[in-house]
Scaffold this active site. Structure first.
Site, PDB file in Angstrom:
ATOM      1  N   ASP A 167       0.837  -1.197   0.000  1.00 26.15           N
ATOM      2  CA  ASP A 167       0.000   0.000   0.000  1.00 26.15           C
ATOM      3  C   ASP A 167       0.871   1.246   0.000  1.00 26.15           C
ATOM      4  O   ASP A 167       2.107   1.152  -0.065  1.00 26.15           O
ATOM      5  CB  ASP A 167      -0.943  -0.012   1.206  1.00 26.15           C
ATOM      6  CG  ASP A 167      -2.317   0.533   0.857  1.00 26.15           C
ATOM      7  OD1 ASP A 167      -2.445   1.756   0.653  1.00 26.15           O
ATOM      8  OD2 ASP A 167      -3.276  -0.269   0.780  1.00 26.15           O
ATOM      9  N   ASP A 176      -2.456  -3.134  17.849  1.00 25.17           N
ATOM     10  CA  ASP A 176      -3.378  -4.223  17.541  1.00 25.17           C
ATOM     11  C   ASP A 176      -2.879  -5.086  16.385  1.00 25.17           C
ATOM     12  O   ASP A 176      -3.606  -5.948  15.904  1.00 25.17           O
ATOM     13  CB  ASP A 176      -4.758  -3.647  17.199  1.00 25.17           C
ATOM     14  CG  ASP A 176      -5.899  -4.582  17.574  1.00 25.17           C
ATOM     15  OD1 ASP A 176      -5.637  -5.614  18.220  1.00 25.17           O
ATOM     16  OD2 ASP A 176      -7.059  -4.274  17.231  1.00 25.17           O
ATOM     17  N   ASP A 184       9.963   0.016   3.596  1.00 25.20           N
ATOM     18  CA  ASP A 184       9.569   1.137   2.750  1.00 25.20           C
ATOM     19  C   ASP A 184      10.412   1.085   1.487  1.00 25.20           C
ATOM     20  O   ASP A 184      11.573   1.501   1.489  1.00 25.20           O
ATOM     21  CB  ASP A 184       9.790   2.449   3.521  1.00 25.20           C
ATOM     22  CG  ASP A 184       9.369   3.677   2.727  1.00 25.20           C
ATOM     23  OD1 ASP A 184       9.154   3.555   1.504  1.00 25.20           O
ATOM     24  OD2 ASP A 184       9.252   4.757   3.341  1.00 25.20           O
ATOM     25  N   ASP A 189      13.933   2.324   3.607  1.00 28.60           N
ATOM     26  CA  ASP A 189      14.240   2.141   5.014  1.00 28.60           C
ATOM     27  C   ASP A 189      13.290   1.099   5.605  1.00 28.60           C
ATOM     28  O   ASP A 189      12.398   0.593   4.925  1.00 28.60           O
ATOM     29  CB  ASP A 189      14.160   3.461   5.795  1.00 28.60           C
ATOM     30  CG  ASP A 189      12.800   4.133   5.697  1.00 28.60           C
ATOM     31  OD1 ASP A 189      11.782   3.456   5.919  1.00 28.60           O
ATOM     32  OD2 ASP A 189      12.740   5.346   5.404  1.00 28.60           O
ATOM     33  N   THR A 193       5.784   3.435   8.165  1.00 27.94           N
ATOM     34  CA  THR A 193       4.817   4.365   8.759  1.00 27.94           C
ATOM     35  C   THR A 193       4.457   5.496   7.797  1.00 27.94           C
ATOM     36  O   THR A 193       5.334   6.045   7.117  1.00 27.94           O
ATOM     37  CB  THR A 193       5.396   4.969  10.054  1.00 27.94           C
ATOM     38  OG1 THR A 193       5.708   3.899  10.954  1.00 27.94           O
ATOM     39  CG2 THR A 193       4.410   5.918  10.715  1.00 27.94           C
ATOM     40  N   HIS A 206      -4.770   4.455   4.602  1.00 32.37           N
ATOM     41  CA  HIS A 206      -5.370   3.418   3.757  1.00 32.37           C
ATOM     42  C   HIS A 206      -4.755   2.048   4.021  1.00 32.37           C
ATOM     43  O   HIS A 206      -5.450   1.063   4.278  1.00 32.37           O
ATOM     44  CB  HIS A 206      -5.194   3.822   2.299  1.00 32.37           C
ATOM     45  CG  HIS A 206      -5.829   2.911   1.304  1.00 32.37           C
ATOM     46  ND1 HIS A 206      -5.188   1.824   0.752  1.00 32.37           N
ATOM     47  CD2 HIS A 206      -7.052   2.930   0.743  1.00 32.37           C
ATOM     48  CE1 HIS A 206      -5.978   1.220  -0.107  1.00 32.37           C
ATOM     49  NE2 HIS A 206      -7.131   1.865  -0.138  1.00 32.37           N
ATOM     50  N   ASN A 220      -7.163 -10.232  22.257  1.00 30.36           N
ATOM     51  CA  ASN A 220      -6.098  -9.514  22.967  1.00 30.36           C
ATOM     52  C   ASN A 220      -6.644  -8.356  23.810  1.00 30.36           C
ATOM     53  O   ASN A 220      -5.899  -7.460  24.195  1.00 30.36           O
ATOM     54  CB  ASN A 220      -5.050  -8.995  21.974  1.00 30.36           C
ATOM     55  CG  ASN A 220      -5.606  -7.947  21.016  1.00 30.36           C
ATOM     56  OD1 ASN A 220      -6.814  -7.856  20.815  1.00 30.36           O
ATOM     57  ND2 ASN A 220      -4.730  -7.174  20.416  1.00 30.36           N
ATOM     58  N   ILE A 224      -9.999  -4.342  17.497  1.00 31.10           N
ATOM     59  CA  ILE A 224     -10.832  -5.186  16.653  1.00 31.10           C
ATOM     60  C   ILE A 224     -10.175  -6.547  16.471  1.00 31.10           C
ATOM     61  O   ILE A 224      -9.022  -6.748  16.857  1.00 31.10           O
ATOM     62  CB  ILE A 224     -11.031  -4.543  15.265  1.00 31.10           C
ATOM     63  CG1 ILE A 224      -9.679  -4.425  14.539  1.00 31.10           C
ATOM     64  CG2 ILE A 224     -11.713  -3.179  15.386  1.00 31.10           C
ATOM     65  CD1 ILE A 224      -9.794  -4.118  13.074  1.00 31.10           C
ATOM     66  N   ALA A 308      -6.008  -6.585 -10.360  1.00 28.75           N
ATOM     67  CA  ALA A 308      -7.061  -7.608 -10.256  1.00 28.75           C
ATOM     68  C   ALA A 308      -7.215  -8.389 -11.552  1.00 28.75           C
ATOM     69  O   ALA A 308      -7.568  -9.578 -11.534  1.00 28.75           O
ATOM     70  CB  ALA A 308      -8.392  -6.951  -9.876  1.00 28.75           C
ATOM     71  N   ASP A 339     -13.411 -12.283  -9.058  1.00 30.75           N
ATOM     72  CA  ASP A 339     -13.593 -13.712  -8.775  1.00 30.75           C
ATOM     73  C   ASP A 339     -14.500 -13.977  -7.585  1.00 30.75           C
ATOM     74  O   ASP A 339     -15.256 -14.947  -7.576  1.00 30.75           O
ATOM     75  CB  ASP A 339     -12.220 -14.349  -8.515  1.00 30.75           C
ATOM     76  CG  ASP A 339     -11.305 -14.230  -9.715  1.00 30.75           C
ATOM     77  OD1 ASP A 339     -11.583 -14.884 -10.731  1.00 30.75           O
ATOM     78  OD2 ASP A 339     -10.322 -13.477  -9.638  1.00 30.75           O
ATOM     79  N   SER A 370     -11.223  -1.681  -1.513  1.00 30.09           N
ATOM     80  CA  SER A 370      -9.966  -1.703  -0.758  1.00 30.09           C
ATOM     81  C   SER A 370     -10.121  -2.433   0.562  1.00 30.09           C
ATOM     82  O   SER A 370      -9.188  -3.067   1.049  1.00 30.09           O
ATOM     83  CB  SER A 370      -9.494  -0.273  -0.467  1.00 30.09           C
ATOM     84  OG  SER A 370      -8.749   0.246  -1.521  1.00 30.09           O
TER      85      SER A 370
END
Length: 486
Positions: A167, A176, A184, A189, A193, A206, A220, A224, A308, A339, A370
């Site tokens: 991404d 989480d 990256d 590097d 982030t 995103h 945990n 979520i 895709a 699919d 996405s």
């Protein structure tokens, strides 16, 4: 210095220009081409385990040098050389500063008998439709729709399975998320982030949102639960920090290659465009054991989107809580590229997942194909947790054959419990061996980490005995061996 090549392999390459001055959909001054005959192997060692490129001398390519004489060539490289995959070693990339020459160069390169294809390097767009309303409750309609809870009764996922999120950026240090590796490829590097927080530009979250839907930790006592449960994240950032916007995926080839070479079992790509890139297809074909998944797109039409639309990629469309196609989701027309379908719509405000904020660990709701794609990728991670020996075609067969029929040209909608039952039917009761190593191309005296992703197949595995021919130590008893030097 002696080179030692192990059974497995590794990947990535470098990036340079940021503002696109000639064409917004393609990288300035870059052409990828593939030669028909395998070029000779080089003796040069790999200097950086995250860089898989070999710099070549243009004087060794007189025909190509003649074509490029007006283009102000700055570099010619083989960006996938150190993957040690012969088809990928046939790919070259040239860098030149006379951007306006690109179409003429492509025409001349494609006319050469020795060139199989030459193409521009596409910039893809993220397929985000964000909803900036924050939620902190337990509104998990997307889990309810696909029977996640029933699937988790069989398995909550295993950390040995790795799902890669390719991404613009990924906040892989979110509390989480359990991250196996991050990188990256745009800024070279080890920190994927985002440069900006969700409050500054929600688009930069995103990838973090996608990562949570696929790999957020389960049980945990926070945040979520992803459908993948305990599977681990590989986060790869493919957009430079100083890109003019957050929605462009600049270095998809590099990012996908790096993930494949660094342990990915599943590669989730929530971005797309209408430009097909044969070099990307070659790259995907070079990793037949990895499950590739990509968003169908949010244009509400049947125009084929890439990645895709590539062969060996599972295209994912979006549905709402009623199981109907989301109004924005692309769908199949004369060409089938979607699919399966997965929750991605705005029912109850969208899908709640991880984002990057000034405080670090936060959540928000978003919608789009996405979101549908990494959610489905989490299910694939769960399936591979039960049986890591599944082939990509077996994975797609279980997803499709057990899915709920939509009759809306987006494939069947995933049913997690039924898909896991399909996978269980492939288990014989015997342990299912599955091992990998990073890195796999090293110099003498360097070390390799070996990993076990084996499944018990219904019978508990109690003993591991490793043998490392030529390595130190030469053997190890236990599931997780130390670094092995050669």
């Amino acid at each position: 210095m002696k080179a030692i090549v192990l059974i497995l392999t590794c990947c990535f390459f470098s990036t340079f220009t940021f503002a696109q001055s000639y064409h917004a959909d393609f990288l300035d001054g870059r052409i990828m081409f593939k030669v028909r005959q395998s070029p000779p192997l080089a003796n040069s060692p790999q200097n950086n385990i995250n860089d898989f490129s070999l710099i070549e001398n243009i004087d060794n390519f007189p025909q190509i040098k003649e074509i490029l004489k007006e283009a102000d060539l700055t570099k010619i490289e083989r960006p996938s050389y150190y993957t040690h995959k012969r088809e990928l070693q046939k790919i070259y990339r040239i860098h030149f500063s006379n951007y306006a020459q690109i179409d003429a160069l492509l025409k001349e390169l494609n006319a050469l008998d020795q060139v199989e294809y030459a193409c521009k390097q596409a910039i893809y767009q993220t397929t985000l439709i964000p909803n900036d309303t924050y939620h902190s409750g337990s509104d998990k309609w997307y889990h309810t729709l696909v029977n996640s809870e029933s699937a988790w009764n069989t398995s909550t996922g295993r950390s040995g399975v790795k799902v890669a999120i390719i991404d613009n950026a990924v906040y892989a240090n979110h509390s989480d998320l359990s991250t196996f590796r991050q990188y990256d490829v745009a800024d070279n590097d080890n920190d994927a982030t985002p440069p900006d927080s969700y409050q500054q530009d929600m688009g930069w979250s995103h990838g973090t949102h996608c990562a949570g839907l696929a790999t957020a930790d389960i049980n945990n006592n926070r945040g979520i639960a992803s459908l993948g449960g305990n599977v681990e994240l590989i986060g790869v950032k493919a957009t430079p920090d100083n890109a003019p916007s957050s929605n462009g995926i600049w270095y998809a080839y590099s990012a996908v290659q790096w993930a494949c070479q660094n342990g990915a079992d599943v590669v989730s790509m929530s971005y797309g465009g209408t430009n097909s890139d044969p070099a990307m297809q070659t790259l995907i074909d070079a990793y037949p054991d990895i499950v590739f998944m990509a968003a169908a797109g949010n244009d509400g039409n049947s125009i084929v989107q890439y990645p895709a639309g590539y062969n060996n990629v599972i295209g994912v469309g979006s549905v709402n809580s009623n199981g109907n196609r989301s109004s924005f989701s692309n769908y199949n027309g004369s060409t089938t590229f979607v699919d399966i379908a997965s929750p991605g719509g705005y029912s109850n405000g969208g899908l709640l997942s991880t984002v990057y904020t000034s405080g670090g660990n936060s959540y928000a709701k978003m919608g789009g194909t996405s979101m549908a794609t990494p959610f489905a990728a989490g299910l694939v991670g769960l399936m591979l947790s039960v049986n890591p020996s599944l082939t990509p075609s077996q994975v797609l067969n279980c997803l499709s054959s057990t899915g709920v029929v939509t009759n809306q040209n987006i494939g069947n909608r995933i049913d997690a419990a039924a898909a896991i039952a399909c996978v269980q039917a492939t288990i014989t009761g015997d342990p299912i061996p599955d091992f990998f190593a990073i890195p796999t191309d090293i110099a003498e005296g360097e070390s390799v980490q070996f990993y076990d992703n084996s499944a018990d197949g219904g019978n508990t595995i109690n003993t591991w005995q490793w043998t490392f021919n030529g390595g130190t130590p030469a053997s190890y008893t236990g599931q997780t061996p130390p670094l092995i030097s050669y």
